[in-house]
Design a protein around this motif. Structure first.
Motif, PDB file in Angstrom:
ATOM      1  N   HIS A   1       7.841  56.235  44.524  1.00 28.64           N
ATOM      2  CA  HIS A   1       8.239  55.111  45.373  1.00 28.64           C
ATOM      3  C   HIS A   1       8.631  55.605  46.756  1.00 28.64           C
TER       4      HIS A   1
ATOM      5  N   VAL B   1      10.466  54.221  50.607  1.00 27.27           N
ATOM      6  CA  VAL B   1      11.199  53.188  51.346  1.00 27.27           C
ATOM      7  C   VAL B   1      10.829  53.361  52.815  1.00 27.27           C
TER       8      VAL B   1
ATOM      9  N   THR C   1       8.819  49.901  49.362  1.00 27.22           N
ATOM     10  CA  THR C   1       9.733  48.825  49.743  1.00 27.22           C
ATOM     11  C   THR C   1      10.012  48.975  51.232  1.00 27.22           C
TER      12      THR C   1
ATOM     13  N   THR D   1      15.604  49.344  58.391  1.00 26.41           N
ATOM     14  CA  THR D   1      16.291  50.631  58.203  1.00 26.41           C
ATOM     15  C   THR D   1      17.443  50.840  59.198  1.00 26.41           C
TER      16      THR D   1
ATOM     17  N   GLN E   1      20.806  48.224  53.453  1.00 25.75           N
ATOM     18  CA  GLN E   1      19.470  47.872  52.951  1.00 25.75           C
ATOM     19  C   GLN E   1      18.723  49.117  52.482  1.00 25.75           C
ATOM     20  N   VAL E   2      18.899  50.226  53.213  1.00 27.43           N
ATOM     21  CA  VAL E   2      18.241  51.475  52.818  1.00 27.43           C
ATOM     22  C   VAL E   2      18.799  51.927  51.469  1.00 27.43           C
TER      23      VAL E   2
ATOM     24  N   ALA F   1      17.595  49.912  48.554  1.00 27.88           N
ATOM     25  CA  ALA F   1      16.163  50.043  48.248  1.00 27.88           C
ATOM     26  C   ALA F   1      15.853  51.333  47.491  1.00 27.88           C
ATOM     27  N   MET F   2      16.781  52.304  47.511  1.00 29.03           N
ATOM     28  CA  MET F   2      16.520  53.606  46.874  1.00 29.03           C
ATOM     29  C   MET F   2      16.473  53.452  45.356  1.00 29.03           C
TER      30      MET F   2
ATOM     31  N   THR G   1      12.289  57.320  44.043  1.00 24.65           N
ATOM     32  CA  THR G   1      12.015  57.331  45.483  1.00 24.65           C
ATOM     33  C   THR G   1      11.874  58.781  45.962  1.00 24.65           C
TER      34      THR G   1
ATOM     35  N   VAL H   1      11.509  58.602  52.295  1.00 24.63           N
ATOM     36  CA  VAL H   1      11.994  57.546  53.186  1.00 24.63           C
ATOM     37  C   VAL H   1      11.252  57.751  54.503  1.00 24.63           C
TER      38      VAL H   1
END
Ligand code: LCS
Length: 392
Positions: free
Chosen positions: A102, A104, A129, A133, A138-139, A142-143, A147, A150
């Protein structure tokens, strides 16, 4: 010698010592392959036991000089030049992400950088996702456990959102992920992501680094030897290498990077202030204006606010189109970072590959106009905008 001196000295000299001929400018080694003195040397080069060139997709003296120069500008240890900025983005994604993993990313990325993840890597089981940022919560939210990457663009194209690179690096590392920063909009002259804690910095060289709207290219920079080797291996297997002639032009452009950026930035500041005070302008987003939401962060993180701004007219997209059709000095064209001023409409051009909902969530309104300011006389640019706005 290469890595010493101030930024302007590095731009002119890093990686560019005269070769055996004494040529002051790095020559274009326009060759696809390199002769081995004997079979054992050829084998040793392939085995990595001996230094020396083999084949231009794997390395070439002109490309090498370009890599050494840009790497020095960002205090990196390894640089990998690519055929385009998208070649750099593809190399980073494919080197770091695999099935079931994944990433971000910044929601308001350059459109294709997002599409590559969401529409293409998704077919191979990679999840992505995209969030704002600049909002660390939000960061963090989303993790996930899987992940691995980034991916931040700061300032972002074209919403000019600024992300706190040091803080996002800390979040990424705490979750066992790497941070890559697309540093295209700032250029190495204004921002050094590796110094701020990023693992990878990358550029569309087509913009400020080359600076003359005559090359498409990209570059990736890192300090970690294992990461550098992994990125280079991915680039060579993908085949998205820079060409020697491209590298020569980029080296020539880089010599004036600081001069160009500082002059264009002064023009951009004057234009941003002019537009913000204009009665027909609804809003202006420029990192150098106190009205920018991350103005203080940008002052800490960047050596200057850069040369790109976005704005919207009170008359929305129709007024914006009249403006874009009325400018005479600014050119209606995508891209940025060159000596000439360019104006474009992201919703129908650079970011048309995103859905309207995705664009709005990323701060790219239908009426947003992007202005990439060049090095012309500032008064001429202001006069041009003034006559175009009078037609709106
Ligand atoms: N990253 C950023 C931030 C970009 O702005 C672009 C291109 C790329 C990567 C891809 O680089 P390329 O492959 O084109 O060298 N941005 C463009 C833009 O805003 N207008 O035209 C191209």
């Amino acid at each position: 010698m290469d890595h010493q001196g101030g930024p302007f000295t590095k731009m002119v000299h890093a990686g560019q010592e005269p070769d055996g001929t004494g040529a002051v400018t790095v020559p274009i080694y326009q060759t696809s392959t390199f002769a081995f003195p004997d079979a054992d040397t050829g084998a040793a080069r392939f085995a990595g036991q001996e230094k020396g060139f083999i084949y231009t997709r794997l390395g070439n003296p002109t490309i090498n000089a370009c890599e050494q120069c840009v790497k020095a500008l960002e205090n990196g240890q390894f640089a990998i030049a690519t055929s385009s900025g998208m070649g750099a983005v593809s190399t980073v994604y494919l080197a770091l992400l695999g099935q079931g993993q994944h990433m971000v990313g910044t929601a308001s990325l350059y459109g294709p950088s997002r599409v590559l993840a969401e529409k293409h890597l998704a077919r191979f089981g990679v999840e992505a996702t995209f969030v704002d940022t600049s909002d660390l919560q939000q960061v963090e939210r989303a993790m996930r456990a899987n992940t691995k990457l980034v991916y931040v663009e700061s300032p972002s194209n074209p919403a000019m959102i600024v992300t706190d690179i040091a803080k996002v690096a800390a979040i990424a590392h705490r979750h066992g992920a790497l941070l890559a920063v697309d540093n295209t909009f700032a250029s190495p002259h204004l921002q050094k992501p590796l110094d701020l804690g990023a693992d990878i910095s990358l550029h569309s060289v087509s913009k400020f680094l080359n600076g003359h709207a005559d090359v498409i290219g990209g570059i990736i920079i890192t300090r970690d030897p294992e990461l550098g080797a992994r990125l280079r291996a991915t680039m060579t297997i993908l085949g998205c290498n820079m060409d020697p002639h491209q590298a020569f032009l980029v080296l020539r452009g880089v010599k004036t990077l600081g001069l160009r950026v500082e002059r264009a930035q002064a023009n951009a500041m004057a234009i941003a202030q002019y537009l913000e005070a204009h009665p027909k302008v609804a809003w202006v987003r420029y990192v150098g204006l106190p009205s920018h939401p991350q103005y203080e962060l940008a002052k800490r993180q960047m050596a200057g606010p850069g040369c790109v701004l976005s704005f919207e007219l009170k008359g929305g997209i129709e007024a914006g189109k009249t403006l874009m059709n009325s400018v005479k000095l600014a050119t209606l064209a995508v891209s940025l970072g060159g000596v000439e001023t360019l104006i474009e409409h992201p919703a129908s051009m650079t970011h048309a590959s995103l859905s309207r909902e995705e664009r709005l969530a990323a701060g790219i309104t239908d009426g947003l106009v992007r202005l990439a300011v060049g090095i012309e006389d500032g008064e001429d640019l202001l006069a041009d905008l003034d006559q175009a706005l009078s037609r709106v």
